[in-house]
Design an enzyme around this catalytic site. Sequence first.
Site, PDB file in Angstrom:
ATOM      1  N   ASP A 278       0.830  -1.202   0.000  1.00 61.23           N
ATOM      2  CA  ASP A 278       0.000   0.000   0.000  1.00 61.23           C
ATOM      3  C   ASP A 278       0.868   1.257   0.000  1.00 61.23           C
ATOM      4  OD1 ASP A 278       0.870  -0.022   2.631  1.00 61.23           O
ATOM      5  OD2 ASP A 278      -1.128  -0.008   3.526  1.00 61.23           O
ATOM      6  N   SER A 279       2.192   1.074   0.074  1.00 62.92           N
ATOM      7  CA  SER A 279       3.133   2.179  -0.135  1.00 62.92           C
ATOM      8  C   SER A 279       3.042   2.739  -1.556  1.00 62.92           C
ATOM      9  CB  SER A 279       4.569   1.719   0.148  1.00 62.92           C
ATOM     10  OG  SER A 279       4.866   0.502  -0.522  1.00 62.92           O
TER      11      SER A 279
ATOM     12  N   ASP B 243      -0.945  -6.405  -0.517  1.00 64.78           N
ATOM     13  CA  ASP B 243      -1.021  -5.722   0.776  1.00 64.78           C
ATOM     14  C   ASP B 243      -2.420  -5.130   0.924  1.00 64.78           C
ATOM     15  OD1 ASP B 243      -0.257  -4.613   3.150  1.00 64.78           O
ATOM     16  OD2 ASP B 243       1.124  -3.138   2.294  1.00 64.78           O
TER      17      ASP B 243
ATOM     18  N   LYS C 166      -1.196  -9.731   2.640  1.00 60.04           N
ATOM     19  CA  LYS C 166      -0.560  -9.261   3.868  1.00 60.04           C
ATOM     20  C   LYS C 166      -1.551  -8.399   4.641  1.00 60.04           C
ATOM     21  CE  LYS C 166       2.563  -5.856   4.148  1.00 60.04           C
ATOM     22  NZ  LYS C 166       2.018  -5.012   5.257  1.00 60.04           N
TER      23      LYS C 166
ATOM     24  N   GLU D 240      -1.881  -5.818   8.006  1.00 60.08           N
ATOM     25  CA  GLU D 240      -1.318  -5.117   9.153  1.00 60.08           C
ATOM     26  C   GLU D 240      -2.044  -5.642  10.378  1.00 60.08           C
ATOM     27  OE1 GLU D 240      -0.891  -0.936   8.999  1.00 60.08           O
ATOM     28  OE2 GLU D 240       0.338  -0.985   7.190  1.00 60.08           O
TER      29      GLU D 240
ATOM     30  N   GLU E  81       8.312  -4.476  11.427  1.00 58.12           N
ATOM     31  CA  GLU E  81       8.706  -3.168  10.907  1.00 58.12           C
ATOM     32  C   GLU E  81       9.082  -2.211  12.020  1.00 58.12           C
ATOM     33  OE1 GLU E  81       7.202   0.440   7.941  1.00 58.12           O
ATOM     34  OE2 GLU E  81       5.982  -1.386   8.140  1.00 58.12           O
TER      35      GLU E  81
END
Length: 269
Positions: free
Chosen positions: A42-43, A81, A111, A113, A179
């Site tokens: 999502d970056s 993500d 993925k 979070e 992270e």
Amino acid sequence: MRAKDIRERKERDDPVTMLTAYDAPTAEIVDSVGVDMVLVGDSIGNLRLGYESTLPVTLEQIESATAAVARAVDDAMVIADMPFLSFGADEDEAVENCGRMLKDADADAVKLESGPHTVDLTRRLTQIGVPVQAHLGLTPQHENEIGLFRQGTDQSAAREMIDLAHKHERAGAFSLVLEHIPANVAAQVTEAIDIPTIGIGAGPNCDGQVLTVDEVIGLTESVAPFSKAFGDVRGEMTDAIEGYVEAVESGEFPAEDHSHHEDGVDDIY
């Protein structure tokens, strides 16, 4: 490469590599050099779409980018993500959103979070055949709650991180991103669980590492303190584009070699 292959890498003490990619040409290169996992992060919000954070990124944007990456990758595992609000509210909707990444975008895994709220979702997803990569430590989707600061910096937070790592492992996660946490905490999490840990700003004792491809190739203006530029693509692009502008303005481009002439059409005006 599949989730089973990644899990087995830890058993062999074989470091795992992961990079982000957001488009087919980049993904093709990343795959061709042997990177194990390609994360459609999502970056993309910060690095491709001009947003100031990851929060505005939509499910449709991740799905489109994931499909492009998957079309270009032959060997690496492609991980989608899941963006903000695509999970965490309604579990049935979250399962459908995650399944969509495998069914429609050809991802190999998703993925999440992670936190206490994702343990049951991880279990349900893995039970129905959706491989899950968990993510603890700094979770940018929670920036409005916890800020973008190093996590796990006291004993209570570190113990909670190890506890959550165990819970996600038991729920079926095949790997865990750590992270921006202290290296000594990451080392303890890595030792405590049997699935691979993938570090970003978490020191050298994780089972693998992940960075954004933009920082690795030197496309960004600067890199995070825990990252490293291994090239200067930004400089190369600047030189090439400046060269193009100069060549057009001087009349050097296009030259005769770049043009085509057709007989019989000279006297039409």
